[in-house]
Design an enzyme around this catalytic site. Structure first.
Site: not given
Ligand SMILES: *Cc1c(COP(=O)(O)O)cnc(C)c1O
Length: 408
Positions: A89, A197, A343
């Site tokens: 991604g 997502q 993250c």
């Protein structure tokens, strides 16, 4: 009463949880489906040719890649020629944004994006800002929703790209992508969406959405890690970001990771199988979990949009408690969740997404993201509901603010 039995069941569940662990962190990454692993296996040790080679080993690899490409295309409602395989991604987002911007910069230097994008969109935009581009970062409402009218208002003659994610990794809010893409096109501007997502959690159709560029990543929907796709609508020119061989029609040099590509194709095929049943199952499980937590723990806030939300995602702020502490205590009990997003975990800063929806820093820091998959079941949720209230209670008892509030 039934005390003995219940105790027995509970200790069984506890033992099971400790052994395997209960995984509620599917927005960070997912279990690779066993069918995917099985599909990949022969491409490591039997059909290991380089897809650029003309002999039978090479041709076997080539045809496996093209079969996978067709599966991905079907999954997205695209044409096979519009599918480019990249490493994930992050790379797909970088390729989309920089690839467009470098071809379009003669027309203008303005990009519109949102305040809740993944860093894989936000950071490349920051880099472009340092290079002299103007970046508009649209705010969101308290549900994390981008207002299409606001997009329209920010468009100028200089605008060359709009990039808005289709659904958010932390709070699950689903954006009106079709509407925003329509606005972009009326003004002749290219539109990219990070749909990482959304894959496997909502129906994706590049044609219905009307997007020009779209990102997905294998490991977020039960495919392997290290593989992703950028969909590039036919006729759109972008500049490659990695130079070398002519693989992927020049868009992405480097020997193709055949097993990963085969695995991604399989994941796409599996994700379309009985998708509505799976989504229904996961959303019922998520709703059951949320209801259970609401009944057992007070002073909580459920983040994200009440209905336009990914079926597997539940972001909950526990007031007067540190998310980090809850996460660690749940891990001790064998349950994996995350604070804010993976993250930002481990850093002191509250998540930019939770700040963007208006949560105070203390509230944001008390936030836990539960993200389920169809591999989860009610027993696992029941076990969570059994251990969570006490964990939160114990942590809150250490909070002076909580004691003051509760007069204890
Ligand atoms: C995980 C994620 C990415 C990054 O994908 P990788 O394949 O891990 O590089 C990008 N966007 C969103 C919304 C994500 O959740």
């Amino acid at each position: 009463m039934l005390a003995f039995d219940i105790k027995g069941v509970k200790s069984f569940l506890r033992a099971a949880a400790m052994k395997e662990g209960i995984y509620f962190d599917n927005n960070a990454t997912t279990r690779t489906a066993p069918e995917v692993v099985e599909a990949m296996r022969p491409y490591f040790s039997e059909h290991y040719g380089n897809a650029s080679s003309l002999h039978r080993f090479g041709q076997r690899a080539r045809s496996a890649i093209e079969e996978a490409r067709a599966k991905v295309a079907r999954f997205l409602g695209a044409e096979p020629e519009e599918i480019v395989f990249v490493s994930g991604g992050t790379e797909a987002n970088n390729l989309a944004i920089k690839g467009v911007v470098y071809t379009q910069s003669k027309h203008g230097k303005h990009i519109i994006t949102s305040s809740i994008e993944h860093h894989a969109v936000g950071r490349p935009c920051e880099q472009l800002r340092e290079m002299g581009f103007r970046i508009t970062i649209l705010p969101v409402d308290r549900y994390g929703m981008v207002d299409p009218e606001a997009v329209l208002k920010e468009i100028t003659r200089e605008t060359i790209l709009i990039s808005i994610m289709s659904s958010n990794n932390e709070i699950g809010t689903i954006q009106p992508i079709g509407e925003i893409a329509h606005i972009a096109h009326e003004k002749g501007i290219l539109f990219h969406t990070d749909a990482v997502q959304s894959a496997g959690k909502q129906n994706i159709s590049v044609k219905e959405w009307g997007v020009d560029l779209l990102t997905i990543s294998g490991h977020k929907f039960h495919g392997p890690k290290g593989i992703g796709v950028l969909y590039i609508k036919k006729g759109i020119k972008i500049i490659p970001q990695i130079y070398g061989g002519d693989q992927e029609v020049g868009y992405r040099a480097g020997t193709e990771p055949v097993p990963l590509i085969v695995g991604l194709g399989k994941a796409c095929q599996l994700a379309s199988l009985r998708i509505m049943d799976r989504l229904e199952y996961v959303s019922q499980l998520r709703n059951y979990m949320e209801k259970g937590i609401k009944e057992r723990v007070d002073d909580i806030i459920i983040n994200g949009h009440p209905s336009l939300r990914l079926p597997n995602t539940s972001s909950i702020s526990f007031l007067y408690a540190m998310g980090e502490a809850i996460m660690v205590q749940l891990d001790v009990k064998g349950i994996a969740v995350s604070t804010g997003s993976a993250c930002t975990s481990g850093t002191e800063e509250p998540s930019h997404v939770l700040s963007a929806i208006g949560l105070a820093p203390e509230t944001a820091k008390g936030t836990i993201r539960f993200s389920l998959s169809h591999y989860n079941n009610r027993k696992e949720v029941d076990y969570l509901l059994e251990v969570l209230p006490e964990i939160v209670r114990n942590i809150r008892e250490l909070s002076p603010l909580y004691k003051k509030r509760k007069n204890i």
